[in-house]
Design a protein around this motif. Structure first.
Motif, PDB file in Angstrom:
ATOM      1  N   ALA A 140       0.001   2.255  10.622  1.00 31.60           N
ATOM      2  CA  ALA A 140       1.044   1.339  11.085  1.00 31.60           C
ATOM      3  C   ALA A 140       1.060   0.052  10.265  1.00 31.60           C
ATOM      4  N   TRP A 157       3.275   0.709   7.454  1.00 31.28           N
ATOM      5  CA  TRP A 157       4.674   0.628   7.891  1.00 31.28           C
ATOM      6  C   TRP A 157       5.098  -0.836   8.008  1.00 31.28           C
ATOM      7  N   ARG A 158       4.232  -1.650   8.604  1.00 28.80           N
ATOM      8  CA  ARG A 158       4.558  -3.056   8.807  1.00 28.80           C
ATOM      9  C   ARG A 158       4.793  -3.765   7.482  1.00 28.80           C
ATOM     10  N   ARG A 169      10.491   7.359  10.791  1.00 27.70           N
ATOM     11  CA  ARG A 169       9.136   7.473  11.334  1.00 27.70           C
ATOM     12  C   ARG A 169       9.156   8.094  12.730  1.00 27.70           C
ATOM     13  N   ALA A 173       6.069  -2.223  14.188  1.00 24.11           N
ATOM     14  CA  ALA A 173       4.948  -1.370  13.787  1.00 24.11           C
ATOM     15  C   ALA A 173       4.062  -1.022  14.980  1.00 24.11           C
ATOM     16  N   GLY A 221       3.444   2.692  16.366  1.00 19.93           N
ATOM     17  CA  GLY A 221       2.096   3.221  16.548  1.00 19.93           C
ATOM     18  C   GLY A 221       1.888   3.754  17.953  1.00 19.93           C
TER      19      GLY A 221
END
Length: 389
Positions: A14, A17-18, A41, A110, A114
């Motif tokens: 995550a 992703w962030r 995602r 994010a 998650g």
């Protein structure tokens, strides 16, 4: 470690992703790259349903539990950035000049992604989790638009919860309160029209700057002399524009600012007094005034039972000393207020550690926070949707 082991594992992914979201900040409702990345995602994670195009770029994803029938609880993250030029110098800094994730919405998204991954893997709950990814929190009222487009009714949402990072609060700490937690917001624009002329002959003019200066001073009396001293009310003038030459008294002057209150009645009082003061003082100087007063976000009001439950969930894994349920309210605004008007719920703060403040060009969301946020979301959903009997 107080977080779930699986949450700590997911948090590493995550964080990637962030950081990607941090490189592509977008504003208000115009979030095609941000929303597209999040939607991709969610599909990879395996949510049961994904509904896009709500409030233009917002979306709702549904995950159904394996423990039978139950209500639907909504967890919300905001996605939009701010019109700020980033000054962090980080490898994942904004690639969109003049735009920046300076409030941590990249981290909020994010953490919810998650949590979605964990919940889709385990499904240890009865009922449904609705994941709300919202545009235009900073400006535009995306939360209000999503509510008006019917997400609460369409997805059968029974309660709704929000989470926001707070710089200066240690990582792993949480804070909330029942009742008002963030203020209502309003913006005003005042145009004072006088009679322009040569600065050497002020007697032949009606000076809008003099009228405006007295108006700015008088507006400070609204909170100081009209509101109960123990109440929370702010009237801030943030702009004053007039003239462009040394030897000319201008025809007009403009003033702008914001009003914040923790009770609707105080916001109404401020609006009434502002309009009366501006009109009266302009007239006293022989000028006229036009006032545009726009109410934006209502007071963010947490519901008692849902707030007690959310604080209990946080204590369950973070510990009693790391959770406050009596944090003082702030005069910042938050459009999650519209969702709390539509359904019972709670807005929770999560510590972001020793970072620059929100809306600062050197701010960056703390990736160490992610595992704690994922754990909170998962534990909250599983607690709200615990199987009965």
């Amino acid at each position: 470690m107080p977080v779930l082991n699986r949450a700590a594992e997911i948090a590493r992914e995550a964080a990637g992703w962030r950081r990607h979201l941090h490189t592509i900040p977008e504003l208000e409702f115009d979030l095609p790259e941000t929303a597209g990345f999040i939607a991709a995602r969610l599909r990879e994670i395996g949510v049961d349903e994904l509904h896009t195009g709500i409030a233009r770029t917002g979306m709702v994803a549904l995950i159904r539990g394996n423990l039978g029938e139950g209500p639907t609880v909504a967890l919300r993250a905001d996605m939009d950035a701010l019109p700020i030029r980033e000054a962090t110098g980080l490898p994942h800094a904004s690639q969109n000049l003049g735009r920046m994730h300076a409030c941590g919405h990249d981290g909020h998204s994010a953490m919810l992604l998650g949590a979605a991954k964990h919940l889709a893997e385990t499904r240890n709950f009865a009922g449904t989790v609705a994941l709300i990814f919202q545009p235009a929190e900073e400006n535009g009222g995306g939360g209000e638009v999503m509510v008006k487009e019917g997400i609460m009714e369409r997805f059968g949402i029974a309660s709704v919860y929000g989470l926001h990072n707070v710089p200066g609060v240690p990582v792993g700490h949480f804070a909330t309160r029942p009742g008002p937690i963030m203020a209502s917001t309003a913006e005003f624009d005042i145009t004072i029209t006088g009679r322009g002329g040569h600065a050497a002959h002020p007697d032949e003019t009606v000076d809008p700057i003099v009228a405006g200066a007295q108006i700015v001073s008088a507006l400070q009396s609204i909170a100081a002399r009209n509101a109960d001293p123990v109440e929370s009310l702010v009237v801030s003038v943030t702009q004053f524009h007039a003239g462009d030459a040394y030897n000319v008294i201008p025809q007009t002057a403009t003033i702008a600012g914001t009003v914040r209150a923790l009770r609707p009645e105080l916001g109404d009082l401020a609006e009434h007094r502002l309009k009366a003061l501006v009109s009266g003082l302009a007239q006293a100087h022989g000028a006229t005034a036009e006032i545009a007063y726009v109410t934006s976000y209502p007071v963010t009001v947490n519901h008692d039972a849902e707030t007690a439950l959310a604080a209990s969930v946080a204590r369950g894994f973070a510990g009693d000393t790391q959770v406050r349920d009596d944090v003082p309210p702030t005069l910042g605004g938050e459009d999650f207020a519209f969702m709390l008007q539509a359904r019972p719920g709670c807005f929770m703060y999560i510590g972001n550690g020793d970072t620059a403040g929100l809306h600062h060009p050197e701010y960056d969301f703390n990736d160490e926070t992610i595992a704690h946020g994922i754990t909170y979301w998962v534990k909250l959903a599983e607690t709200v949707l615990a199987a009965k009997g």
